[in-house]
Write a protein that holds these residues in place. Structure first.
Motif, PDB file in Angstrom:
ATOM      1  N   UNK A 177       0.747  -1.149   0.186  1.00  0.00           N
ATOM      2  CA  UNK A 177      -0.084  -0.013  -0.004  1.00  0.00           C
ATOM      3  C   UNK A 177       0.830   1.366   0.012  1.00  0.00           C
ATOM      4  N   UNK A 178       1.936   1.346   0.909  1.00  0.00           N
ATOM      5  CA  UNK A 178       2.705   2.721   0.813  1.00  0.00           C
ATOM      6  C   UNK A 178       3.588   2.568  -0.401  1.00  0.00           C
ATOM      7  N   UNK A 179       4.117   1.510  -1.121  1.00  0.00           N
ATOM      8  CA  UNK A 179       4.755   1.591  -2.366  1.00  0.00           C
ATOM      9  C   UNK A 179       3.782   2.349  -3.213  1.00  0.00           C
ATOM     10  N   UNK A 180       2.494   1.771  -3.380  1.00  0.00           N
ATOM     11  CA  UNK A 180       1.233   2.636  -4.194  1.00  0.00           C
ATOM     12  C   UNK A 180       1.091   4.037  -4.047  1.00  0.00           C
ATOM     13  N   UNK A 181       1.157   4.423  -2.758  1.00  0.00           N
ATOM     14  CA  UNK A 181       0.784   5.757  -2.113  1.00  0.00           C
ATOM     15  C   UNK A 181       2.377   6.806  -2.632  1.00  0.00           C
ATOM     16  N   UNK A 182       3.414   6.081  -2.535  1.00  0.00           N
ATOM     17  CA  UNK A 182       4.457   6.759  -2.903  1.00  0.00           C
ATOM     18  C   UNK A 182       4.637   7.025  -4.293  1.00  0.00           C
ATOM     19  N   UNK A 183       4.251   5.892  -5.064  1.00  0.00           N
ATOM     20  CA  UNK A 183       4.076   6.104  -6.629  1.00  0.00           C
ATOM     21  C   UNK A 183       3.253   7.173  -6.920  1.00  0.00           C
TER      22      UNK A 183
END
Length: 186
Positions: free
Chosen positions: A11-17
């Motif tokens: 989830x945090x990787x998607x938010x970072x992107x």
């Protein structure tokens, strides 16, 4: 537990992107919603035509000098008139550049300068003091100068650091330059 942490990481990787495009785009949208018309309306009161400042501009930009001559614009110096004209043009151009997303980083830097000059004029020219100026870490978040203008500058810093985002003239120009750039041999 490992599964939960894996989901959190995904989830945090998607938010970072997403933040790469969302943060600068939303910063420009917030600027449009909150500040664009504030600066634009202020600027419309300061010029009578392209090169003629108004008494309102004199009073806002040089309050003590204007008051000394009872806001008689004919008493303004050449330097003061030049500052009024160019300052007003900046008040039109910089917000427009930010909203459109052209030279966004430079426009945001210019807006920081504008905000600093505006704040110093409010303090030293218009005589704001005490609670109107406020202070950081004072448990009062409504002071017009320190608290509010810190947030204004932070919004501009977001645009300086992140650029305009993908929905901007800057992005179109960058994409066109990349397409036209000669390819380097491998």
């Amino acid at each position: 537990m490992t599964s939960l942490l894996g989901r959190y990481d995904a989830l945090t990787a998607r938010l970072d992107a997403a933040s790469r495009w969302a943060i600068p785009t939303l910063a420009r949208l917030v600027f449009l919603a909150v500040f664009f018309f504030y600066f634009w309306n202020s600027a419309t009161l300061k010029l009578d035509g392209l090169f003629t400042p108004t008494a309102g501009a004199f009073g806002q930009m040089f309050p003590r000098a204007a008051e000394e001559v009872l806001y008689d614009l004919t008493q303004a110096s050449f330097f003061q008139k030049v500052v009024m004209v160019f300052g007003t043009w900046a008040e039109f151009a910089l917000p427009l550049a930010i909203v459109v997303g052209i030279f966004t980083r430079l426009a945001a830097l210019g807006m920081i300068g504008f905000i600093l000059v505006q704040s110093l004029t409010d303090i030293y020219g218009h005589g704001l003091a005490g609670a109107d100026i406020g202070g950081w870490f004072d448990n009062v978040a409504s002071a017009a100068i320190v608290d509010q203008r810190t947030l204004w500058v932070f919004l501009m810093l977001v645009l300086i650091l992140r650029g305009a985002g993908p929905i901007s003239v800057d992005a179109l120009v960058s994409a066109a330059r990349n397409r036209l750039a000669p390819t380097q041999p491998a």
